[in-house]
Each structure stands twice: as structure tokens, then as C-alpha cells.
Design a protein around this motif. Sequence first.
Motif, PDB file in Angstrom:
ATOM      1  N   LEU A   1      43.907  41.472  23.783  1.00 34.85           N
ATOM      2  CA  LEU A   1      44.514  40.220  24.221  1.00 34.85           C
ATOM      3  C   LEU A   1      45.125  40.327  25.614  1.00 34.85           C
ATOM      4  CD1 LEU A   1      44.996  37.329  23.349  1.00 34.85           C
ATOM      5  CD2 LEU A   1      47.136  38.038  22.285  1.00 34.85           C
ATOM      6  N   PRO A   2      45.943  41.367  25.905  1.00 34.47           N
ATOM      7  CA  PRO A   2      46.439  41.490  27.287  1.00 34.47           C
ATOM      8  C   PRO A   2      45.323  41.659  28.313  1.00 34.47           C
ATOM      9  CG  PRO A   2      47.722  42.865  25.804  1.00 34.47           C
ATOM     10  CD  PRO A   2      46.555  42.377  25.020  1.00 34.47           C
ATOM     11  N   LEU A   3      44.271  42.412  27.951  1.00 33.06           N
ATOM     12  CA  LEU A   3      43.155  42.584  28.869  1.00 33.06           C
ATOM     13  C   LEU A   3      42.453  41.262  29.148  1.00 33.06           C
ATOM     14  CD1 LEU A   3      41.531  45.936  27.651  1.00 33.06           C
ATOM     15  CD2 LEU A   3      42.843  45.537  29.741  1.00 33.06           C
ATOM     16  N   LEU A   4      42.286  40.449  28.098  1.00 34.97           N
ATOM     17  CA  LEU A   4      41.648  39.142  28.282  1.00 34.97           C
ATOM     18  C   LEU A   4      42.513  38.236  29.155  1.00 34.97           C
ATOM     19  CD1 LEU A   4      40.270  38.442  24.684  1.00 34.97           C
ATOM     20  CD2 LEU A   4      38.945  38.950  26.742  1.00 34.97           C
ATOM     21  N   CYS A   5      43.824  38.318  28.965  1.00 32.91           N
ATOM     22  CA  CYS A   5      44.734  37.517  29.800  1.00 32.91           C
ATOM     23  C   CYS A   5      44.645  37.959  31.256  1.00 32.91           C
ATOM     24  CB  CYS A   5      46.173  37.646  29.293  1.00 32.91           C
ATOM     25  SG  CYS A   5      46.468  36.878  27.692  1.00 32.91           S
ATOM     26  N   CYS A   6      44.625  39.276  31.477  1.00 37.83           N
ATOM     27  CA  CYS A   6      44.518  39.795  32.847  1.00 37.83           C
ATOM     28  C   CYS A   6      43.183  39.396  33.475  1.00 37.83           C
ATOM     29  CB  CYS A   6      44.667  41.309  32.850  1.00 37.83           C
ATOM     30  SG  CYS A   6      46.326  41.886  32.415  1.00 37.83           S
TER      31      CYS A   6
ATOM     32  N   LYS B   1      40.573  33.494  37.649  1.00 37.02           N
ATOM     33  CA  LYS B   1      41.142  32.264  38.211  1.00 37.02           C
ATOM     34  C   LYS B   1      41.607  32.504  39.640  1.00 37.02           C
ATOM     35  CE  LYS B   1      42.428  27.980  37.822  1.00 37.02           C
ATOM     36  NZ  LYS B   1      41.429  26.897  37.679  1.00 37.02           N
ATOM     37  N   GLY B   2      42.271  33.650  39.881  1.00 33.79           N
ATOM     38  CA  GLY B   2      42.714  33.968  41.245  1.00 33.79           C
ATOM     39  C   GLY B   2      41.534  34.138  42.188  1.00 33.79           C
ATOM     40  N   LYS B   3      40.468  34.779  41.702  1.00 36.31           N
ATOM     41  CA  LYS B   3      39.273  34.964  42.517  1.00 36.31           C
ATOM     42  C   LYS B   3      38.637  33.623  42.869  1.00 36.31           C
ATOM     43  CE  LYS B   3      34.884  37.476  42.630  1.00 36.31           C
ATOM     44  NZ  LYS B   3      33.964  38.356  41.865  1.00 36.31           N
ATOM     45  N   GLN B   4      38.628  32.698  41.873  1.00 37.32           N
ATOM     46  CA  GLN B   4      38.062  31.375  42.136  1.00 37.32           C
ATOM     47  C   GLN B   4      38.899  30.615  43.158  1.00 37.32           C
ATOM     48  OE1 GLN B   4      38.024  28.755  38.765  1.00 37.32           O
ATOM     49  NE2 GLN B   4      36.524  27.373  39.654  1.00 37.32           N
ATOM     50  N   LEU B   5      40.236  30.672  43.032  1.00 37.45           N
ATOM     51  CA  LEU B   5      41.106  29.976  43.991  1.00 37.45           C
ATOM     52  C   LEU B   5      40.963  30.562  45.392  1.00 37.45           C
ATOM     53  CD1 LEU B   5      44.350  29.579  41.823  1.00 37.45           C
ATOM     54  CD2 LEU B   5      42.694  27.795  42.445  1.00 37.45           C
ATOM     55  N   TYR B   6      40.822  31.900  45.467  1.00 39.50           N
ATOM     56  CA  TYR B   6      40.618  32.545  46.768  1.00 39.50           C
ATOM     57  C   TYR B   6      39.307  32.084  47.394  1.00 39.50           C
ATOM     58  CZ  TYR B   6      39.573  36.172  50.190  1.00 39.50           C
ATOM     59  OH  TYR B   6      39.234  36.844  51.348  1.00 39.50           O
ATOM     60  N   SER B   7      38.252  31.981  46.573  1.00 34.98           N
ATOM     61  CA  SER B   7      36.953  31.531  47.082  1.00 34.98           C
ATOM     62  C   SER B   7      37.029  30.091  47.564  1.00 34.98           C
ATOM     63  CB  SER B   7      35.879  31.663  45.986  1.00 34.98           C
ATOM     64  OG  SER B   7      35.725  32.998  45.579  1.00 34.98           O
ATOM     65  N   ILE B   8      37.781  29.253  46.822  1.00 35.39           N
ATOM     66  CA  ILE B   8      37.911  27.845  47.223  1.00 35.39           C
ATOM     67  C   ILE B   8      38.642  27.732  48.556  1.00 35.39           C
ATOM     68  CG2 ILE B   8      39.052  25.675  46.631  1.00 35.39           C
ATOM     69  CD1 ILE B   8      38.432  26.300  43.688  1.00 35.39           C
TER      70      ILE B   8
END
Length: 302
Positions: free
Chosen positions: A208-213, A219-226
Motif C-alpha cells: 500500500l505505501p509503495l502504491l501510494c508513492c 502524478k508529479g511526473k505528469q504535472l512536470y510534463s504538462i
Amino acid sequence: MLENIKQLLIPQSRERYGIYPNVLKEVFSQLSKGVQIYIYFTISKLLLTLIFLGEALKCELSESHSTATTLILHCIFLLYHEFKYKMELENIEKLSQIQQVLEQEGMNLEQIPDRQSFNKLMMTVKKSIFSQCPDLNRESKYLNFLAQVIIIRFFILMLNSPFNFNMFQYFQETCDANLLNVMFIMVLSMFLEFIFLYCLLVVIVIALPLLCCLSIYRKGKQLYSIRKLKKYLESIPPHKYTGLDDAWMKEDKICCICMQEYVHNENILQLPCSGQHQFHESCVRNWFDVSNSCPICRQQLG
């Protein structure tokens, strides 16, 4: 005495529960057969452990002997527990009480339901039997705890033994190798009984923590790409729509995001995707607030 033991060792047929409705006949029969198989399996484990422990007694006493003894005690207590549960499945008064409770809940006990509902009914009946006999419930918890202790002790024993990649010859260098190999199979079967509990523990503690990370990273990678893409698009000069057949106009004179036709002097932005698709500048910039792909061909642009 022998007749009672024989009755406990022989599984009860569906016809044995002739006084009950069809569904309960099948439920009680399936539960009885399940207990019977488990009893035979436990007796086999007990006999095998006793045989190989007797052979291993010629070796120097070690932790393997105490672990095997604990396993034997667990099998004896487990047989006692299962025999008691089997007797409860023969207790007419308690089974009649379960029937009355199920009928009061409006359950149709004449027509056998689908497999999923039938399994659920079996679990309900089993829980009802255990709730009517608190000793069974308490013994079950103690036996589960003892089984987990045996599993942990055996894996500690494995860590202290010579390592071999061939699991069936893991203990080949020890004097009591046969006992340990047989115990490995038995402990593995016990572990499989708890595998869902251990899997749940692994999911909660590790997965569960790994999935959250992973989700946060993606999500951070997608926002950086945007952000990177929007900065890149700012360097692309938009076209002014004149209403004429401009050379840069490659598609219909309509924005596929807002589905509005282009108006004279509107800014039209052409994306650097393979299709060089075109949109209103304001529409496509709003689009890239949530995505980094072309609205038409879905090509990733980030």
C-alpha cells in the motif's frame, strides 16, 4: 466407543440429515465432508511426523526435535478440535436452532441457491455453530496462534541450516534431514492456510505505501510534463485565422475541443504532433492544464 469413533471418521451423507430442508441437508453434508478430509489430512501429518521423529531420535537432540514435537502436539489438539466440531454437526438440537433462525430471516431452504449464495450460507452456518459453542471459537484462535508459532520457528530453523538451492535437499547435510524435509512440506501446507492473512499484511505494510508513492510519482511526473509542454507551446507562435484558404490550415475550420467554428482574427495553435492538429489557442492551453497529449490523436507531447 468404537462406534462413536467410526461415526466421527466416516463422512455423513446428504441423506443422513433427512429431517432438514434440502438446502440445509446439502450444507451440513458439505461441512461434514470438509471436516472429514481435514481430519484425514491431520492424521496423515501426525503419523508421518511421528515416524520420521522416531528415526531422527538417533541423532543428537536439536531444535528440529522440539519443533517436530510442537507440530505433533498441534496435530493432536487440532484432531480434538475437529472431532468436537464434527460432533456439533451431529447435534440435532443446535442444528434445529440454526434452521429456525434462517427461516425467521426469510431464507428459502427448499431450493438450492447459486454457488456464491450457497458458499455464503455455508459460512453463515459454520459461524452459527461456533457462536453456539464458545469453546470451538476459543480453541480455533489458540490453534491458529500455535500454527503461526510453528511456522516462524521452522523458518528460523531454515535460516540456521546449510543453504541449498534445491529445496527438496535443503537439509541434506544434517543428520535429521528426512524429518526436516517432511516438516518443510507440512509447515508449507500450514502456511498456505494463512496465506491470505499474510498477503493482507504484506499489502497493508509494504504494497500500500509503495502504491501510494508510485501514484504520487506518476502524478508529479505528469504535472512536470504538462508544465514543460506549456512552456514549450509558449514558444510556438499562433496563426491568425483570416477566413481564407491559408496554407497552414490542414483540417476542417472547427475546433475539436469546443466544437466551434473559427472566427476571423482568432488565434489558432498548431500542435507539434504527427497530425499537426489545430485548435483555438485558449482551448488547447486549457486542455494542457490536465493532460499532456493531443486531444485528437492522443500522442504524448510532454
